[in-house]
Design a protein around this motif. Structure first.
Motif, PDB file in Angstrom:
ATOM      1  N   ASP A   3      44.366 -12.105   3.275  1.00 36.14           N
ATOM      2  CA  ASP A   3      45.164 -10.876   3.279  1.00 36.14           C
ATOM      3  C   ASP A   3      46.570 -11.159   2.768  1.00 36.14           C
ATOM      4  O   ASP A   3      47.136 -12.232   3.000  1.00 36.14           O
ATOM      5  CB  ASP A   3      45.259 -10.313   4.694  1.00 36.14           C
ATOM      6  CG  ASP A   3      43.936  -9.749   5.181  1.00 36.14           C
ATOM      7  OD1 ASP A   3      43.034  -9.530   4.341  1.00 36.14           O
ATOM      8  OD2 ASP A   3      43.808  -9.525   6.400  1.00 36.14           O
ATOM      9  N   HIS A  24      55.495   2.545  -1.121  1.00 38.15           N
ATOM     10  CA  HIS A  24      55.809   1.111  -1.096  1.00 38.15           C
ATOM     11  C   HIS A  24      56.334   0.701   0.276  1.00 38.15           C
ATOM     12  O   HIS A  24      55.932  -0.338   0.831  1.00 38.15           O
ATOM     13  CB  HIS A  24      56.865   0.766  -2.148  1.00 38.15           C
ATOM     14  CG  HIS A  24      56.498   1.111  -3.563  1.00 38.15           C
ATOM     15  ND1 HIS A  24      55.198   1.265  -3.991  1.00 38.15           N
ATOM     16  CD2 HIS A  24      57.293   1.321  -4.661  1.00 38.15           C
ATOM     17  CE1 HIS A  24      55.202   1.558  -5.293  1.00 38.15           C
ATOM     18  NE2 HIS A  24      56.449   1.586  -5.709  1.00 38.15           N
ATOM     19  N   GLU A  27      53.578   0.689   3.001  1.00 38.03           N
ATOM     20  CA  GLU A  27      52.605  -0.402   2.847  1.00 38.03           C
ATOM     21  C   GLU A  27      53.221  -1.750   3.217  1.00 38.03           C
ATOM     22  O   GLU A  27      52.555  -2.597   3.834  1.00 38.03           O
ATOM     23  CB  GLU A  27      52.065  -0.431   1.414  1.00 38.03           C
ATOM     24  CG  GLU A  27      50.895  -1.385   1.207  1.00 38.03           C
ATOM     25  CD  GLU A  27      49.642  -1.012   1.990  1.00 38.03           C
ATOM     26  OE1 GLU A  27      48.744  -1.866   2.083  1.00 38.03           O
ATOM     27  OE2 GLU A  27      49.550   0.120   2.526  1.00 38.03           O
ATOM     28  N   ARG A  31      51.988  -4.171   6.417  1.00 38.94           N
ATOM     29  CA  ARG A  31      51.659  -5.585   6.214  1.00 38.94           C
ATOM     30  C   ARG A  31      52.688  -6.522   6.846  1.00 38.94           C
ATOM     31  O   ARG A  31      52.706  -7.706   6.538  1.00 38.94           O
ATOM     32  CB  ARG A  31      51.504  -5.859   4.710  1.00 38.94           C
ATOM     33  CG  ARG A  31      50.300  -5.138   4.106  1.00 38.94           C
ATOM     34  CD  ARG A  31      50.175  -5.316   2.604  1.00 38.94           C
ATOM     35  NE  ARG A  31      48.995  -4.627   2.112  1.00 38.94           N
ATOM     36  CZ  ARG A  31      47.773  -5.158   2.029  1.00 38.94           C
ATOM     37  NH1 ARG A  31      47.580  -6.423   2.399  1.00 38.94           N
ATOM     38  NH2 ARG A  31      46.753  -4.459   1.564  1.00 38.94           N
ATOM     39  N   GLU A 218      50.157   6.445  -3.981  1.00 35.53           N
ATOM     40  CA  GLU A 218      49.583   5.317  -3.236  1.00 35.53           C
ATOM     41  C   GLU A 218      48.611   4.486  -4.069  1.00 35.53           C
ATOM     42  O   GLU A 218      48.249   3.369  -3.672  1.00 35.53           O
ATOM     43  CB  GLU A 218      48.894   5.806  -1.956  1.00 35.53           C
ATOM     44  CG  GLU A 218      47.846   6.870  -2.141  1.00 35.53           C
ATOM     45  CD  GLU A 218      48.389   8.282  -1.932  1.00 35.53           C
ATOM     46  OE1 GLU A 218      47.642   9.119  -1.377  1.00 35.53           O
ATOM     47  OE2 GLU A 218      49.538   8.550  -2.345  1.00 35.53           O
ATOM     48  N   TYR A 219      48.201   5.001  -5.233  1.00 31.43           N
ATOM     49  CA  TYR A 219      47.327   4.230  -6.117  1.00 31.43           C
ATOM     50  C   TYR A 219      48.105   3.211  -6.954  1.00 31.43           C
ATOM     51  O   TYR A 219      47.515   2.364  -7.616  1.00 31.43           O
ATOM     52  CB  TYR A 219      46.541   5.158  -7.043  1.00 31.43           C
ATOM     53  CG  TYR A 219      45.485   6.001  -6.351  1.00 31.43           C
ATOM     54  CD1 TYR A 219      45.129   5.769  -5.026  1.00 31.43           C
ATOM     55  CD2 TYR A 219      44.844   7.034  -7.019  1.00 31.43           C
ATOM     56  CE1 TYR A 219      44.162   6.543  -4.389  1.00 31.43           C
ATOM     57  CE2 TYR A 219      43.875   7.814  -6.393  1.00 31.43           C
ATOM     58  CZ  TYR A 219      43.542   7.561  -5.082  1.00 31.43           C
ATOM     59  OH  TYR A 219      42.582   8.330  -4.462  1.00 31.43           O
ATOM     60  N   THR A 221      50.887   1.494  -5.458  1.00 27.50           N
ATOM     61  CA  THR A 221      51.449   0.547  -4.492  1.00 27.50           C
ATOM     62  C   THR A 221      50.682  -0.768  -4.349  1.00 27.50           C
ATOM     63  O   THR A 221      51.313  -1.830  -4.231  1.00 27.50           O
ATOM     64  CB  THR A 221      51.605   1.243  -3.126  1.00 27.50           C
ATOM     65  OG1 THR A 221      52.564   2.302  -3.272  1.00 27.50           O
ATOM     66  CG2 THR A 221      52.093   0.285  -2.059  1.00 27.50           C
ATOM     67  N   PRO A 222      49.341  -0.795  -4.370  1.00 30.23           N
ATOM     68  CA  PRO A 222      48.654  -2.088  -4.244  1.00 30.23           C
ATOM     69  C   PRO A 222      49.055  -3.085  -5.329  1.00 30.23           C
ATOM     70  O   PRO A 222      49.127  -4.299  -5.070  1.00 30.23           O
ATOM     71  CB  PRO A 222      47.175  -1.715  -4.358  1.00 30.23           C
ATOM     72  CG  PRO A 222      47.109  -0.316  -3.827  1.00 30.23           C
ATOM     73  CD  PRO A 222      48.369   0.332  -4.318  1.00 30.23           C
ATOM     74  N   MET A 225      52.490  -4.568  -4.358  1.00 30.83           N
ATOM     75  CA  MET A 225      52.389  -5.595  -3.318  1.00 30.83           C
ATOM     76  C   MET A 225      52.093  -6.965  -3.932  1.00 30.83           C
ATOM     77  O   MET A 225      52.561  -7.998  -3.430  1.00 30.83           O
ATOM     78  CB  MET A 225      51.297  -5.238  -2.308  1.00 30.83           C
ATOM     79  CG  MET A 225      51.559  -3.952  -1.516  1.00 30.83           C
ATOM     80  SD  MET A 225      53.088  -3.939  -0.538  1.00 30.83           S
ATOM     81  CE  MET A 225      54.150  -2.890  -1.565  1.00 30.83           C
ATOM     82  N   ASN A 226      51.353  -6.981  -5.016  1.00 29.56           N
ATOM     83  CA  ASN A 226      51.046  -8.246  -5.683  1.00 29.56           C
ATOM     84  C   ASN A 226      52.232  -8.793  -6.466  1.00 29.56           C
ATOM     85  O   ASN A 226      52.249  -9.970  -6.812  1.00 29.56           O
ATOM     86  CB  ASN A 226      49.838  -8.071  -6.612  1.00 29.56           C
ATOM     87  CG  ASN A 226      48.527  -8.149  -5.862  1.00 29.56           C
ATOM     88  OD1 ASN A 226      47.974  -9.220  -5.659  1.00 29.56           O
ATOM     89  ND2 ASN A 226      48.034  -6.995  -5.431  1.00 29.56           N
TER      90      ASN A 226
END
Length: 306
Positions: A3, A24, A27, A31, A218-219, A221-222, A225-226
Motif C-alpha cells: 500500500d 488530493h 486521499e 493514507r 477523484e479519477y 488523484t491516484p 499519489m504516485n
C-alpha cells in the motif's frame, strides 16, 4: 504490491477547498498524512474569498479520523504564504509534501485580454506555485526529504484558444520543475507535474455533460499519489483523466549541422529543413539544458567530419 502510505508525513495542498485539490487532500489524509487545506475561497475569476471551503474539507478529514488544518491564504501573497508555512511548522514541525493546485481563469482571445487578465493568472498559477515551494524549500533540504507536485495543463503543453495567459503560466511551472528536479536531487527532493483533465468549476460549460460525468476529479488523484510517494519519480509530467494516465515529454529531433560563416544562411537552413524536422530522429527526453547543448554540439561535430 504494498500500500502507498503517508503516515507521519505533512502535506500542504493549495486550492483544496473543492475539485482536484479537495480530492488530493482527502486521499492524502486517508493514507495517513496530516494535511494543510489551503483555499482562498475566491470565485473562479479570483475575486472575493474566505476560508469556509477549506474549513469544510478539514471537517471531512476529521470525520475520517485524520488530522488537518485550514488555511485561507492567497498563494500569490508573500505574507499569506509565509503564514501558511509558519502555521504548518508550528503545528507539526515539518513539511514533506506540497501539491500546488490553486488556480483561476480569465479566458479571453488575445486581442481582448487586458494586462489585468494576464497579471492575475500569472500571479495565481505561476507565482502561486513558485512562492509556497520556495518558502518550504530549505525546510525540505534540511529534512533531506520533499515531494512536490505542480499542476500544468494541456493548454500549456499544446495550446488552447482564449487561454494565452493560462497557457504561459502552466508551461512556466514545467520550466520550474525541470530546474528543481536537478537542484533537489542531492537532498531527496522530488518534483513532478500533473496534467489533469477533470470536471471542476474551471471546466463547467466547456464539455458535454456526458463527457464531464467521466472526468471526475477523484479519477486524477491516484496518479498524483504516485508522484508524491517515497519512491516517486522526479521531473515527470503525468497526464491524467477519466481513469487513464500517460506521460508527456518535451523532445527534440537529432538535428543537423548546416554550416558556419558564409556557409550559413537562411536559405541553407531552408535546404536542410526536412532533416532538421525529421521526427524519425527524435531523441529521448533530455534531463537538463546541458544535454540539449550536447545534442547541438554533437550535430556540429558530425557535420564538421562530413
Amino acid at each position: 504490491m504494498s500500500d502507498i502510505r503517508f503516515d507521519d508525513r505533512v502535506a500542504i495542498v493549495t486550492g483544496a477547498g473543492g475539485g482536484l485539490g479537495r480530492c488530493h487532500a482527502l486521499e492524502l489524509a486517508r493514507r495517513g498524512a496530516k494535511v494543510v487545506v489551503n483555499d482562498l475561497g475566491g470565485s473562479l475569476d479570483g475575486t472575493g474569498g474566505n476560508s469556509e471551503a477549506a474549513e469544510a474539507v478539514v471537517k471531512e478529514i476529521e470525520a475520517l479520523g485524520g488530522e488537518a488544518i485550514a488555511n485561507g491564504s492567497s498563494v500569490s501573497d508573500e505574507a499569506g504564504v509565509k503564514k501558511m508555512i509558519d502555521d504548518t511548522m508550528a503545528k507539526w514541525g515539518r513539511i514533506d509534501i506540497i501539491i500546488a493546485n490553486a488556480g483561476i481563469l480569465r479566458d479571453k482571445s488575445f486581442s481582448k485580454m487586458t494586462q489585468g487578465d494576464i497579471d492575475l493568472v500569472l500571479d495565481v498559477h505561476l507565482r502561486g506555485t513558485f512562492m509556497p515551494v520556495h518558502a518550504a524549500w530549505n525546510i525540505m533540504k534540511e529534512q533531506n526529504f520533499g515531494r512536490i507536485v505542480v499542476t500544468t495543463s494541456s493548454t500549456g503543453l499544446y495550446g488552447n484558444f482564449g487561454q494565452a495567459n493560462y497557457g504561459a503560466a502552466k508551461l512556466g511551472v514545467v520550466g520550474m520543475m525541470n530546474t528543481l528536479k536537478i537542484e533537489g536531487a542531492k537532498n531527496n527532493i522530488k518534483i513532478n507535474a500533473v496534467c489533469p483533465i477533470a470536471a471542476t468549476r474551471m471546466t463547467q460549460g466547456l464539455m458535454p455533460d456526458e463527457v464531464l460525468a467521466q472526468l471526475k476529479p477523484e479519477y486524477v488523484t491516484p496518479g498524483v499519489m504516485n508522484l508524491v510517494k517515497d519512491d516517486a519519480p522526479s521531473g515527470m509530467i503525468l497526464s491524467a483523466g477519466a481513469g487513464a494516465f500517460s506521460m508527456a515529454r518535451i523532445v527534440e529531433t537529432e538535428g543537423v549541422f548546416v554550416g558556419q560563416g558564409e556557409g550559413l544562411s537562411a536559405e541553407a537552413v531552408a535546404a536542410k529543413w526536412d532533416q532538421i524536422t525529421d521526427v524519425a530522429t527524435t531523441k529521448p527526453a533530455f534531463q537538463s539544458g546541458g544535454e540539449h547543448g550536447q545534442n547541438i554540439f554533437a550535430a556540429v561535430a558530425a557535420g564538421m567530419k562530413g
